[in-house]
Design a protein around this motif. Structure first.
Motif, PDB file in Angstrom:
ATOM      1  N   ALA A  94       0.784  -1.671  -0.582  1.00  0.00           N
ATOM      2  CA  ALA A  94      -0.079  -0.297   0.142  1.00  0.00           C
ATOM      3  C   ALA A  94       0.570   1.190  -0.147  1.00  0.00           C
ATOM      4  CB  ALA A  94      -0.796  -0.030   1.307  1.00  0.00           C
ATOM      5  N   ALA A  95       1.712   1.232   0.985  1.00  0.00           N
ATOM      6  CA  ALA A  95       2.928   2.186   0.524  1.00  0.00           C
ATOM      7  C   ALA A  95       3.062   2.411  -0.448  1.00  0.00           C
ATOM      8  CB  ALA A  95       4.328   2.602   1.953  1.00  0.00           C
ATOM      9  N   GLY A  96       3.637   1.243  -1.680  1.00  0.00           N
ATOM     10  CA  GLY A  96       4.266   1.798  -2.860  1.00  0.00           C
ATOM     11  C   GLY A  96       5.573   1.066  -3.602  1.00  0.00           C
ATOM     12  N   PHE A  97       5.389  -0.027  -2.299  1.00  0.00           N
ATOM     13  CA  PHE A  97       7.503  -1.024  -2.409  1.00  0.00           C
ATOM     14  C   PHE A  97       6.749  -2.164  -3.640  1.00  0.00           C
ATOM     15  CE2 PHE A  97       8.325   1.798   1.210  1.00  0.00           C
ATOM     16  CZ  PHE A  97       9.359   0.892   2.154  1.00  0.00           C
ATOM     17  N   ARG A  98       7.991  -2.083  -4.202  1.00  0.00           N
ATOM     18  CA  ARG A  98       7.954  -3.565  -4.890  1.00  0.00           C
ATOM     19  C   ARG A  98       8.567  -4.932  -3.911  1.00  0.00           C
ATOM     20  NH1 ARG A  98      11.669  -4.432  -8.844  1.00  0.00           N
ATOM     21  NH2 ARG A  98      13.440  -4.630  -7.644  1.00  0.00           N
ATOM     22  N   THR A  99       7.528  -5.747  -3.055  1.00  0.00           N
ATOM     23  CA  THR A  99       7.997  -6.698  -2.725  1.00  0.00           C
ATOM     24  C   THR A  99       8.707  -7.898  -3.227  1.00  0.00           C
ATOM     25  OG1 THR A  99       5.779  -7.458  -2.444  1.00  0.00           O
ATOM     26  CG2 THR A  99       6.237  -5.786  -1.200  1.00  0.00           C
ATOM     27  N   ALA A 100       8.996  -8.667  -2.301  1.00  0.00           N
ATOM     28  CA  ALA A 100       9.976  -9.981  -2.738  1.00  0.00           C
ATOM     29  C   ALA A 100      10.197 -10.716  -1.979  1.00  0.00           C
ATOM     30  CB  ALA A 100      11.353  -9.637  -3.786  1.00  0.00           C
ATOM     31  N   LEU A 101       9.876 -12.499  -1.868  1.00  0.00           N
ATOM     32  CA  LEU A 101      10.100 -13.035  -1.173  1.00  0.00           C
ATOM     33  C   LEU A 101      11.515 -13.620  -1.778  1.00  0.00           C
ATOM     34  CD1 LEU A 101      10.674 -15.070   1.029  1.00  0.00           C
ATOM     35  CD2 LEU A 101       8.780 -16.474   0.684  1.00  0.00           C
ATOM     36  N   VAL A 102      12.977 -13.961  -1.147  1.00  0.00           N
ATOM     37  CA  VAL A 102      13.744 -14.984  -1.489  1.00  0.00           C
ATOM     38  C   VAL A 102      14.396 -15.646  -0.843  1.00  0.00           C
ATOM     39  CG1 VAL A 102      16.186 -15.120  -3.098  1.00  0.00           C
ATOM     40  CG2 VAL A 102      14.883 -13.149  -3.568  1.00  0.00           C
ATOM     41  N   GLY A 103      13.333 -17.311  -0.156  1.00  0.00           N
ATOM     42  CA  GLY A 103      14.576 -18.137   0.774  1.00  0.00           C
ATOM     43  C   GLY A 103      13.526 -18.769   1.178  1.00  0.00           C
ATOM     44  N   LYS A 104      12.933 -19.078   2.325  1.00  0.00           N
ATOM     45  CA  LYS A 104      12.678 -19.649   3.494  1.00  0.00           C
ATOM     46  C   LYS A 104      10.940 -18.837   3.592  1.00  0.00           C
ATOM     47  CE  LYS A 104      12.206 -22.565   7.792  1.00  0.00           C
ATOM     48  NZ  LYS A 104      11.860 -22.794   8.662  1.00  0.00           N
ATOM     49  N   ASN A 105      10.593 -19.534   3.377  1.00  0.00           N
ATOM     50  CA  ASN A 105       8.787 -18.784   3.558  1.00  0.00           C
ATOM     51  C   ASN A 105       8.110 -18.863   4.812  1.00  0.00           C
ATOM     52  OD1 ASN A 105       6.465 -18.097   3.807  1.00  0.00           O
ATOM     53  ND2 ASN A 105       5.779 -19.067   2.536  1.00  0.00           N
ATOM     54  N   HIS A 106       7.901 -20.188   4.575  1.00  0.00           N
ATOM     55  CA  HIS A 106       7.105 -20.449   6.004  1.00  0.00           C
ATOM     56  C   HIS A 106       6.079 -19.933   7.167  1.00  0.00           C
ATOM     57  CE1 HIS A 106       8.331 -24.785   8.593  1.00  0.00           C
ATOM     58  NE2 HIS A 106       7.325 -25.106   7.778  1.00  0.00           N
ATOM     59  N   SER A 107       5.859 -19.556   5.993  1.00  0.00           N
ATOM     60  CA  SER A 107       4.531 -18.509   7.008  1.00  0.00           C
ATOM     61  C   SER A 107       3.421 -18.647   6.044  1.00  0.00           C
ATOM     62  CB  SER A 107       4.807 -16.708   7.002  1.00  0.00           C
ATOM     63  OG  SER A 107       5.166 -16.296   5.801  1.00  0.00           O
ATOM     64  N   HIS A 108       2.188 -17.587   6.481  1.00  0.00           N
ATOM     65  CA  HIS A 108       0.866 -17.259   6.065  1.00  0.00           C
ATOM     66  C   HIS A 108       1.004 -17.196   4.313  1.00  0.00           C
ATOM     67  CE1 HIS A 108       1.289 -13.777   7.854  1.00  0.00           C
ATOM     68  NE2 HIS A 108       0.752 -13.133   6.893  1.00  0.00           N
ATOM     69  N   LEU A 109       2.165 -16.163   3.905  1.00  0.00           N
ATOM     70  CA  LEU A 109       2.491 -15.724   2.357  1.00  0.00           C
ATOM     71  C   LEU A 109       2.448 -16.826   2.051  1.00  0.00           C
ATOM     72  CD1 LEU A 109       5.559 -13.302   3.708  1.00  0.00           C
ATOM     73  CD2 LEU A 109       2.698 -12.380   3.527  1.00  0.00           C
ATOM     74  N   THR A 110       1.234 -16.060   0.426  1.00  0.00           N
ATOM     75  CA  THR A 110       1.181 -17.162  -0.692  1.00  0.00           C
ATOM     76  C   THR A 110       2.195 -16.708  -2.401  1.00  0.00           C
ATOM     77  OG1 THR A 110      -0.403 -16.345  -0.880  1.00  0.00           O
ATOM     78  CG2 THR A 110      -0.454 -17.890  -0.193  1.00  0.00           C
ATOM     79  N   PRO A 111       2.299 -16.993  -2.910  1.00  0.00           N
ATOM     80  CA  PRO A 111       3.305 -16.139  -4.091  1.00  0.00           C
ATOM     81  C   PRO A 111       3.326 -15.080  -4.665  1.00  0.00           C
ATOM     82  CG  PRO A 111       3.583 -18.401  -4.687  1.00  0.00           C
ATOM     83  CD  PRO A 111       2.879 -18.697  -3.029  1.00  0.00           C
ATOM     84  N   GLU A 112       1.700 -15.275  -5.184  1.00  0.00           N
ATOM     85  CA  GLU A 112       0.235 -14.229  -5.838  1.00  0.00           C
ATOM     86  C   GLU A 112       0.433 -12.607  -4.730  1.00  0.00           C
ATOM     87  OE1 GLU A 112      -2.291 -16.807  -3.548  1.00  0.00           O
ATOM     88  OE2 GLU A 112      -0.545 -17.412  -4.568  1.00  0.00           O
ATOM     89  N   ARG A 113       0.861 -12.861  -3.980  1.00  0.00           N
ATOM     90  CA  ARG A 113       1.175 -11.392  -3.364  1.00  0.00           C
ATOM     91  C   ARG A 113       2.000 -10.930  -3.122  1.00  0.00           C
ATOM     92  NH1 ARG A 113      -0.054 -12.099   2.985  1.00  0.00           N
ATOM     93  NH2 ARG A 113      -0.386 -10.706   2.690  1.00  0.00           N
ATOM     94  N   LEU A 114       2.641 -11.411  -3.798  1.00  0.00           N
ATOM     95  CA  LEU A 114       4.115 -10.447  -3.477  1.00  0.00           C
ATOM     96  C   LEU A 114       4.302 -10.270  -5.556  1.00  0.00           C
ATOM     97  CD1 LEU A 114       4.482 -11.938  -1.023  1.00  0.00           C
ATOM     98  CD2 LEU A 114       6.324 -11.382  -1.029  1.00  0.00           C
ATOM     99  N   ASP A 115       5.431  -9.302  -5.657  1.00  0.00           N
ATOM    100  CA  ASP A 115       5.640  -9.001  -7.013  1.00  0.00           C
ATOM    101  C   ASP A 115       7.344 -10.118  -7.384  1.00  0.00           C
ATOM    102  OD1 ASP A 115       4.277  -6.240  -6.828  1.00  0.00           O
ATOM    103  OD2 ASP A 115       5.674  -5.949  -5.443  1.00  0.00           O
ATOM    104  N   HIS A 116       7.756 -11.034  -6.877  1.00  0.00           N
ATOM    105  CA  HIS A 116       9.127 -11.156  -6.891  1.00  0.00           C
ATOM    106  C   HIS A 116       8.501 -12.670  -5.463  1.00  0.00           C
ATOM    107  CE1 HIS A 116      12.173 -12.851  -9.257  1.00  0.00           C
ATOM    108  NE2 HIS A 116      12.955 -13.025  -7.790  1.00  0.00           N
ATOM    109  N   TRP A 117       8.822 -14.264  -6.177  1.00  0.00           N
ATOM    110  CA  TRP A 117       8.628 -15.548  -5.690  1.00  0.00           C
ATOM    111  C   TRP A 117       9.543 -15.664  -5.752  1.00  0.00           C
ATOM    112  CZ3 TRP A 117       5.936 -16.148  -0.666  1.00  0.00           C
ATOM    113  CH2 TRP A 117       5.544 -17.200  -0.458  1.00  0.00           C
ATOM    114  N   VAL A 118      10.985 -16.874  -5.346  1.00  0.00           N
ATOM    115  CA  VAL A 118      11.487 -17.141  -5.525  1.00  0.00           C
ATOM    116  C   VAL A 118      12.171 -17.875  -4.172  1.00  0.00           C
ATOM    117  CG1 VAL A 118      14.432 -18.023  -6.032  1.00  0.00           C
ATOM    118  CG2 VAL A 118      13.171 -16.659  -7.504  1.00  0.00           C
TER     119      VAL A 118
END
Length: 475
Positions: A94-118
């Protein structure tokens, strides 16, 4: 004057990293020089704690600012839909950041919620088919060696998970446009088991200072601890040579991870972004790393599991080489980032913004204690098990594999509060323990029953009650 608002945020989470195995805390082997340097040039905390020493609930606390008893996820399963308001990804998007997860997730996050997911897990890329060539061979090797390896990993450094994760992170960060703001959750799944390292780390850290405690300490602890010791014996991890090698590998993994973070920091500096990047490092929880004759995690709320490293470096942070005396929590990260980027804290957040501490090293009011919780249900007794051995399985080759996070080690509700030198543990059936961490950092001498400490014990019980009431934590 430097703008105190960060342009980019890099949140580095290591998995199962003990807070005290660093030179800045007095450990005699220099295994985290990069993080020590960032700490000296920023702000760091030696009284930082997880909300619970377990991967999934701690990570959800990071993202939601809530304790496990509030977000409802108490174990490492069933975490798709925690109780929450806006989480860290919602806020940053909402603040205008592009977002990425790179590495281990093990949370409620899912790939479609972020701009980049590895995604990576403890055994390589997720899904495994995403890895190719020698990377895939290394991932297969990890799956075949889930415990401690007593010889160097036969794969060179570039195939190790931290190296590949940092490669992916740098590649994504470099895709930013001139007006982009980026948030990266760089989540390294080490120094968690499998405990393995390649050369030169294997030989360099072959000899490390021994643990301060032994398995003898388990005799005075509750059944969940003794059961963890039983699993270590069954798997062979309790054997002195194996335990020593596991601890050595663990320290070598700390240095391997740190060297890869050095690459990331050097890249940010070389590209002119370090000065405008908020760099945060913390862990989800710690590791026994040989204490009490154990590796991994599992029972209780000992300092080696509950206390975590926490470092802030970047714009708007007033450097101080020494640690802050404030007591802080992983749940404080979300409200801190909210204040740093100038956005409201979501409803239901129980953490506290650390911005006053980051901008004024002398500010410690409202941070005189910290709270941690663990477990659920009623504790096990030895007679409850019968012939069952939760957490034990045999592979196709007949080898025993163990999971120290199981229905025995997690059974029973435990709460703790730390204030200054004192730590109070409240267990099942009203049991209370008191420890003086200044003289007893491994919690071997319970002072709760001594008359001379009755007032201290009562004060900490009141402090614990305040935490439960003021943040609506469910007892």
């Amino acid at each position: 004057m430097t703008d105190p608002t960060p342009r980019d945020i890099v949140l580095v989470m290591t998995d199962q990293q003990r807070a005290d195995l660093t030179a800045r805390e007095g450990f005699p082997r220099d295994c985290t020089p990069t993080l020590d340097s960032l700490a000296a040039g920023g702000r760091w905390f030696d009284r930082a704690y997880t909300t619970t020493p377990l991967c999934v609930p701690a990570r959800i606390s990071l993202l939601t600012g809530r304790f496990p008893s509030a977000h409802g996820v108490l174990g490492n399963s069933g975490y798709d839909d925690p109780a929450r308001g806006d989480d860290l990804i919602d806020v940053l998007g909402a603040a205008g950041f592009r977002t990425a997860l790179v590495g281990k997730n093990h949370s409620h996050l899912t790939p479609e919620r972020l701009d980049h997911w590895v995604e990576f897990g403890h055994f390589g890329r997720v899904p495994p088919s995403a890895a190719t060539g020698t990377d895939r061979e290394f991932d297969d090797w990890l799956r075949a060696h889930p415990g401690t390896t007593t010889t160097p990993s036969p794969f060179p450094l570039e195939h190790q998970l931290p190296a590949r994760i940092v490669d992916e992170a740098i590649t994504w960060l470099d895709t930013a446009g001139p007006d982009d703001r980026s948030f990266l959750w760089l989540s390294i799944p080490e120094p968690h088991v499998p405990y393995q390292v390649p050369e030169p780390y294997f030989s360099t850290y072959e000899t490390v200072p021994p643990a301060a405690t032994t398995a003898d300490a388990l005799a005075d602890r509750d059944f969940s601890w003794r059961y963890a010791g039983k699993l270590a014996e069954q798997s062979g991890e309790a054997e002195p040579d194996v335990l020593a090698r596991a601890r050595a590998n663990y320290v070598g993994m700390l240095r391997l991870v740190d060297d890869q973070l050095a690459r990331l920091v050097a890249h940010l500096e070389r590209t002119g972004r370090l000065a405008t990047t908020l760099f945060v490092h913390l862990a989800d929880h710690g590791d026994f790393a040989g204490e009490y004759g154990l590796m991994r995690k599992g029972p209780g709320l000992p300092e080696v599991l509950a206390r975590i490293p926490m470092v802030f470096h970047g714009p708007g942070i007033r450097p101080d080489r020494g640690p802050s005396p404030a007591h802080v929590s992983i749940a404080d990260i979300l409200p801190t980032i909210c204040e740093l980027i100038g956005t409201p804290v979501p409803s239901g957040v129980q953490g506290r913004s650390l911005v006053p501490l980051l901008r004024d090293p002398d500010q410690t009011s409202d941070f005189s204690s910290v709270y941690v919780e663990q477990g659920y249900g009623a504790p096990y007794r030895e007679e409850d098990l019968g012939d069952r051995t939760p957490g034990v399985r045999r592979g196709a080759d007949g080898r025993v594999a163990i999971d120290t996070v199981n229905e025995v080690t997690q059974a029973g509700v435990r709460r703790m509060v730390r204030s200054g030198r004192w730590k109070l543990l409240a267990g099942a059936a009203g049991t209370v323990q008191l420890f003086d961490l200044s003289t007893d950092p491994f919690e071997l001498i319970d002072l709760a029953g001594r008359p001379e400490h009755a007032a201290t014990c009562q004060n900490l019980q009141s402090e614990l009650e305040s935490w439960l009431v003021s943040r609506d934590v469910r007892a």
